[in-house]
Design an enzyme around this catalytic site. Structure first.
Site, mmCIF file in Angstrom:
data_model
loop_
_atom_site.group_PDB
_atom_site.id
_atom_site.type_symbol
_atom_site.label_atom_id
_atom_site.label_comp_id
_atom_site.label_asym_id
_atom_site.label_seq_id
_atom_site.Cartn_x
_atom_site.Cartn_y
_atom_site.Cartn_z
ATOM 1 N N LYS A 154 7.213 10.055 12.946
ATOM 2 C CA LYS A 154 6.196 9.359 12.315
ATOM 3 C C LYS A 154 5.347 8.663 13.321
ATOM 4 O O LYS A 154 3.962 8.591 13.239
ATOM 5 C CB LYS A 154 6.978 8.256 11.310
ATOM 6 N N PHE B 208 -1.130 10.789 17.731
ATOM 7 C CA PHE B 208 -2.041 11.891 17.740
ATOM 8 C C PHE B 208 -3.226 11.993 16.994
ATOM 9 O O PHE B 208 -4.226 12.219 17.652
ATOM 10 C CB PHE B 208 -0.918 13.296 17.425
ATOM 11 N N TYR C 113 0.886 -1.167 0.048
ATOM 12 C CA TYR C 113 -0.003 -0.124 -0.046
ATOM 13 C C TYR C 113 0.696 1.365 -0.135
ATOM 14 O O TYR C 113 0.417 2.439 -0.566
ATOM 15 C CB TYR C 113 -0.970 0.038 1.268
ATOM 16 N N VAL D 215 8.814 -2.161 3.457
ATOM 17 C CA VAL D 215 8.199 -3.564 3.588
ATOM 18 C C VAL D 215 7.378 -3.383 4.940
ATOM 19 O O VAL D 215 7.368 -2.413 5.759
ATOM 20 C CB VAL D 215 9.158 -4.690 3.829
ATOM 21 N N ALA E 146 2.955 11.140 14.872
ATOM 22 C CA ALA E 146 2.111 11.639 14.161
ATOM 23 C C ALA E 146 0.894 10.542 14.023
ATOM 24 O O ALA E 146 -0.239 11.254 14.487
ATOM 25 C CB ALA E 146 2.319 11.995 12.701
ATOM 26 N N THR F 6 5.837 -3.863 8.722
ATOM 27 C CA THR F 6 6.357 -3.867 10.103
ATOM 28 C C THR F 6 5.282 -4.010 11.008
ATOM 29 O O THR F 6 5.240 -3.115 11.894
ATOM 30 C CB THR F 6 7.255 -2.338 10.282
ATOM 31 N N PRO F 7 4.582 -5.382 11.057
ATOM 32 C CA PRO F 7 3.555 -5.576 11.854
ATOM 33 C C PRO F 7 4.190 -5.697 13.526
ATOM 34 O O PRO F 7 5.300 -5.725 13.733
ATOM 35 C CB PRO F 7 3.000 -6.700 11.596
ATOM 36 N N CYS G 17 -1.895 0.575 10.489
ATOM 37 C CA CYS G 17 -0.975 1.349 11.149
ATOM 38 C C CYS G 17 -1.197 1.846 12.839
ATOM 39 O O CYS G 17 -0.445 1.678 13.575
ATOM 40 C CB CYS G 17 -0.394 2.319 10.357
ATOM 41 N N PHE G 18 -2.441 2.512 12.930
ATOM 42 C CA PHE G 18 -2.474 3.236 14.247
ATOM 43 C C PHE G 18 -2.271 2.436 15.296
ATOM 44 O O PHE G 18 -1.465 2.699 16.445
ATOM 45 C CB PHE G 18 -4.095 3.634 14.144
HETATM 46 P P1 NAD Z 1 2.072 -4.230 2.918
HETATM 47 O O1 NAD Z 1 1.896 -5.447 3.515
HETATM 48 O O2 NAD Z 1 1.009 -3.824 2.077
HETATM 49 O O3 NAD Z 1 3.406 -4.282 1.775
HETATM 50 C C1 NAD Z 1 4.793 -4.682 2.338
HETATM 51 C C2 NAD Z 1 5.220 -5.631 1.027
HETATM 52 O O4 NAD Z 1 6.707 -5.784 1.406
HETATM 53 C C3 NAD Z 1 4.579 -6.909 1.113
HETATM 54 O O5 NAD Z 1 3.974 -6.991 -0.149
HETATM 55 C C4 NAD Z 1 5.625 -7.875 1.222
HETATM 56 O O6 NAD Z 1 5.421 -9.219 0.326
HETATM 57 C C5 NAD Z 1 6.712 -7.102 1.075
HETATM 58 N N1 NAD Z 1 8.115 -7.708 1.461
HETATM 59 C C6 NAD Z 1 8.388 -7.964 2.481
HETATM 60 N N2 NAD Z 1 9.543 -8.530 3.007
HETATM 61 C C7 NAD Z 1 10.344 -8.418 1.971
HETATM 62 C C8 NAD Z 1 11.374 -8.514 1.375
HETATM 63 N N3 NAD Z 1 12.345 -9.070 2.024
HETATM 64 N N4 NAD Z 1 11.752 -8.406 -0.050
HETATM 65 C C9 NAD Z 1 10.842 -8.095 -0.951
HETATM 66 N N5 NAD Z 1 9.360 -7.694 -0.612
HETATM 67 C C10 NAD Z 1 9.255 -7.921 0.922
HETATM 68 O O7 NAD Z 1 2.406 -2.956 3.811
HETATM 69 P P2 NAD Z 1 2.348 -1.451 3.553
HETATM 70 O O8 NAD Z 1 0.781 -1.291 4.164
HETATM 71 O O9 NAD Z 1 2.641 -0.924 2.376
HETATM 72 O O10 NAD Z 1 3.104 -0.940 4.677
HETATM 73 C C11 NAD Z 1 4.703 -0.868 4.458
HETATM 74 C C12 NAD Z 1 5.026 0.067 5.728
HETATM 75 O O11 NAD Z 1 4.668 1.623 5.393
HETATM 76 C C13 NAD Z 1 4.702 -0.225 7.081
HETATM 77 O O12 NAD Z 1 5.968 0.008 8.036
HETATM 78 C C14 NAD Z 1 3.556 0.771 7.515
HETATM 79 O O13 NAD Z 1 3.496 0.904 8.930
HETATM 80 C C15 NAD Z 1 3.835 1.937 6.858
HETATM 81 N N6 NAD Z 1 2.956 2.851 6.261
HETATM 82 C C16 NAD Z 1 1.633 2.490 5.830
HETATM 83 C C17 NAD Z 1 0.858 3.203 5.362
HETATM 84 C C18 NAD Z 1 -0.565 2.742 4.791
HETATM 85 O O14 NAD Z 1 -1.452 3.643 4.552
HETATM 86 N N7 NAD Z 1 -0.495 1.232 4.396
HETATM 87 C C19 NAD Z 1 1.235 4.513 5.401
HETATM 88 C C20 NAD Z 1 2.246 4.928 5.966
HETATM 89 C C21 NAD Z 1 3.250 4.165 6.391
HETATM 90 C C1 UGA Z 2 -3.225 6.853 8.584
HETATM 91 C C2 UGA Z 2 -2.858 8.204 8.615
HETATM 92 O O1 UGA Z 2 -3.776 9.330 8.367
HETATM 93 C C3 UGA Z 2 -1.507 8.628 7.679
HETATM 94 O O2 UGA Z 2 -1.106 9.902 7.784
HETATM 95 C C4 UGA Z 2 -0.528 7.679 8.076
HETATM 96 O O3 UGA Z 2 0.329 7.594 6.906
HETATM 97 C C5 UGA Z 2 -1.112 6.196 7.887
HETATM 98 O O4 UGA Z 2 -2.240 5.985 8.933
HETATM 99 C C6 UGA Z 2 -0.004 5.175 8.223
HETATM 100 O O5 UGA Z 2 0.838 5.171 8.871
HETATM 101 O O6 UGA Z 2 -0.430 3.902 7.823
HETATM 102 P P1 UGA Z 2 -4.963 5.573 7.410
HETATM 103 O O7 UGA Z 2 -4.781 4.456 8.313
HETATM 104 O O8 UGA Z 2 -4.753 4.993 5.840
HETATM 105 O O9 UGA Z 2 -3.872 6.666 7.625
HETATM 106 O O10 UGA Z 2 -6.315 6.342 7.180
HETATM 107 P P2 UGA Z 2 -7.021 7.383 8.060
HETATM 108 O O11 UGA Z 2 -7.796 8.560 7.277
HETATM 109 O O12 UGA Z 2 -6.059 8.152 9.336
HETATM 110 O O13 UGA Z 2 -8.159 6.609 9.060
HETATM 111 C C7 UGA Z 2 -7.762 5.700 10.206
HETATM 112 C C8 UGA Z 2 -8.788 5.003 10.696
HETATM 113 O O14 UGA Z 2 -9.503 6.062 11.577
HETATM 114 C C9 UGA Z 2 -10.002 4.759 9.751
HETATM 115 O O15 UGA Z 2 -10.620 3.684 10.386
HETATM 116 C C10 UGA Z 2 -11.118 5.793 9.842
HETATM 117 O O16 UGA Z 2 -12.430 5.673 9.610
HETATM 118 C C11 UGA Z 2 -10.864 6.504 11.315
HETATM 119 N N1 UGA Z 2 -11.063 7.704 11.324
HETATM 120 C C12 UGA Z 2 -10.256 8.576 10.779
HETATM 121 C C13 UGA Z 2 -12.327 8.146 12.063
HETATM 122 O O17 UGA Z 2 -13.045 7.318 12.670
HETATM 123 N N2 UGA Z 2 -12.530 9.353 12.172
HETATM 124 C C14 UGA Z 2 -11.913 10.502 11.666
HETATM 125 O O18 UGA Z 2 -12.254 11.751 11.850
HETATM 126 C C15 UGA Z 2 -10.907 10.182 11.087
#
Ligand code: NAD
Ligand code: UGA
Length: 473
Positions: free
Chosen positions: A226, A232, A14, A92, A229, A94-95, A282-283
């Protein structure tokens, strides 16, 4: 440092997928390879039918159409693309750890470590390594250690000195608005020690982001910012959700309260929408990580404070299920419930930590039969989240304690006793109440956890309406 020509991104998820798509779109002079060990995910990214991309994100398809196989490639050949890259992003997963020390709180860094080892093994020359994943503070130190020890062992390049520059560049995109967030970020944060490496990454963003929005800092402040953020943001959701319960008891209205407090500039109007609890990958994991780190440094009061944000979130989900059962005469066994929305929010197909999961599991446990509709979530994802195969859409009595998949709102509400709205998809704002109630059993309920239902019209049509954060029924 030479200008960057080739980027490799490890992780086509994602974050990796959309982030690299936008960089490719804005920097046609840079060649980008997104690599992943998950073969089927890479196949989906390469699918000629853009409806089959592994991620649904408004605006993503159009960018993929413009850039894929021009300067944006998706591949399983991790070794080759690490080898050729000047800059490598680690995106990648980071669960939360499920086993061992820190289980249930600390981040599981095994995928980060594996990526660092691969980089150490295959990268050549001067390479900038960018932490894009969300990581506990000081992870860069670990990456640095792995890289320096790997490069010493690298026989292939014994005569060439490999050099690594580590930067932290956390991603702040939210799902559902990822493309817009990436194209118009509030800020881009770059943490690092080496000025020329920082400049090289900054140069990339300057192709579309104004300089005053690019913040440079030390690596630890960047990593920690990060986590904070997200903490909060989640805290705001838990705060407003806790007040939604108080509104229901006092006959105040949560939307009115949110509006009134949000007009205070110091509070701000965003992120004040009450709902069934925050979801997303993530949250929860980032707050748990913050709790773990705080405890690690002996700051138990800090840890306890942030833990409450998660407690309120869990409580909100539980209280919603309890309330649905109570309002439906204390019994949902033998009743069909239409679930509208399974994604953790609208405009995404992501279901990770969606509040729908625990609410649906609890309603199934109570013996109800759920018919689940979501515009973008596929049946297999729901099946794996609920850890249960769907039943067959036949008689309610044969489906007690089961669920099935509905292809439309109409199909979901057929012969149902109630509707529970769990995600805020656009199409749920204008339901055809008249048409829907005629397909349902009587009495009919709507439980609206997202404040999308038009209460007056629904009530006039004959529904019993419960709407989160206001006096109801
Ligand atoms: P995701 O699970 O969707 O994608 C991670 C991908 O990495 C997977 O497809 C997995 O197969 C691949 N992978 C893992 N180890 C690997 C390796 N050694 N070599 C090659 N591929 C490998 O995860 P995501 O949602 O994209 O999140 C990634 C990171 O970004 C996390 O740390 C998350 O906290 C952070 N993040 C996520 C969001 C979000 O909205 N999802 C927003 C901001 C930050
Ligand atoms: C969140 C942050 O907004 C991003 O800045 C961050 O990069 C990301 O996490 C991450 O690190 O993964 P995301 O989880 O994709 O993004 O979506 P949000 O819009 O933040 O919503 C998170 C959850 O809170 C959802 O379930 C949403 O419905 C809920 N939410 C959000 C509420 O219930 N009320 C609100 O006013 C806002």
């Amino acid at each position: 440092m030479k200008p960057i020509k080739k980027i490799c991104c490890i992780g086509a998820g994602y974050v990796g997928g959309p982030t690299m798509s936008v960089i490719a779109d804005r920097c046609p002079h840079i060649l980008i390879n997104v690599v992943d060990t998950n073969k089927s995910r890479i196949e989906e990214w390469n699918d000629s039918n853009l409806e089959n991309l592994p991620i649904y994100e408004p605006g993503l398809k159009q960018i993929i159409k413009r850039c894929r196989n021009k300067n944006l490639f998706f591949s399983v050949n991790v070794q080759k693309h690490i080898h050729e890259a000047d800059m490598i992003f680690i995106s990648v997963n980071t669960p939360t750890k499920t086993k061992g020390i820190g289980a249930g709180q600390a981040s599981d860094l095994k995928w980060i470590e594996a990526s660092a080892r691969q980089i150490g093994k295959y990268a050549t020359g001067k390479t900038i390594v960018v932490e894009k994943s969300t990581l506990p503070v000081k992870t860069a130190e670990t990456i640095k250690k792995i890289l320096s020890s790997s490069s010493k062992l690298n026989k292939e390049n014994a005569n060439e000195l490999n050099e690594f520059f580590i930067l932290s560049n956390p991603e702040f995109l939210a799902e559902g608005t990822a493309i817009n967030d990436l194209e118009n970020p509030d800020r881009v944060l770059i943490g690092g020690e080496d000025k020329s490496a920082i400049e090289a990454l900054k140069e990339i963003y300057l192709n579309w982001v104004k300089e005053d929005k690019i913040l440079t800092t030390d690596i630890w402040s960047s990593e920690l910012s990060k986590l904070i953020a997200n903490a909060f943001l989640a805290q705001r959701v838990s705060s407003i959700n806790s007040i939604s319960a108080l509104c229901e008891s006092t006959q105040a209205n949560i939307n009115e309260v949110a509006k009134a407090i949000g007009m205070d500039k110091r509070i701000g109007k965003f992120f004040l929408k009450a709902g069934p609890g925050f979801g997303g990958s993530c949250f929860k994991k980032d707050i748990l990580n913050l709790v773990y780190i705080s405890n690690h440094f002996g700051l138990s009061e800090v840890a306890n404070y942030w833990e409450k944000v998660i407690e309120i979130n869990d409580w909100q989900k539980k209280r919603i299920t309890k309330l649905i059962v109570e309002k439906m005469f204390g019994n949902v066994s033998g009743k069909k419930i239409a679930i509208l929305g399974f994604a953790f929010k609208s405009n995404t197909n992501d279901t990770r930590e969606s509040p729908a999961i625990s609410i649906c599991k609890d309603l199934i446990e109570e013996g109800s039969y759920l018919s689940i509709f979501d515009p973008k979530v596929k049946i297999d994802k729901i099946k794996s989240e609920l850890e249960m195969s769907p039943g067959k859409n036949e008689s309610i009595q044969n489906n007690l304690g089961k669920w099935d998949y509905a292809n439309s709102i109409d199909e979901a509400v057929q012969r149902s006793d109630s509707i529970v709205v769990l995600s805020d998809w656009e199409e749920f704002y204008n339901l055809d109440y008249e048409g829907i109630i005629n397909k349902m059993r009587q009495p009919s309920w709507i439980f609206d956890t997202r404040n999308v239902v038009n209460i007056n019209i629904a009530k006039k049509t004959g529904f019993n309406v419960w709407s989160l954060g206001s006096a109801n029924l």
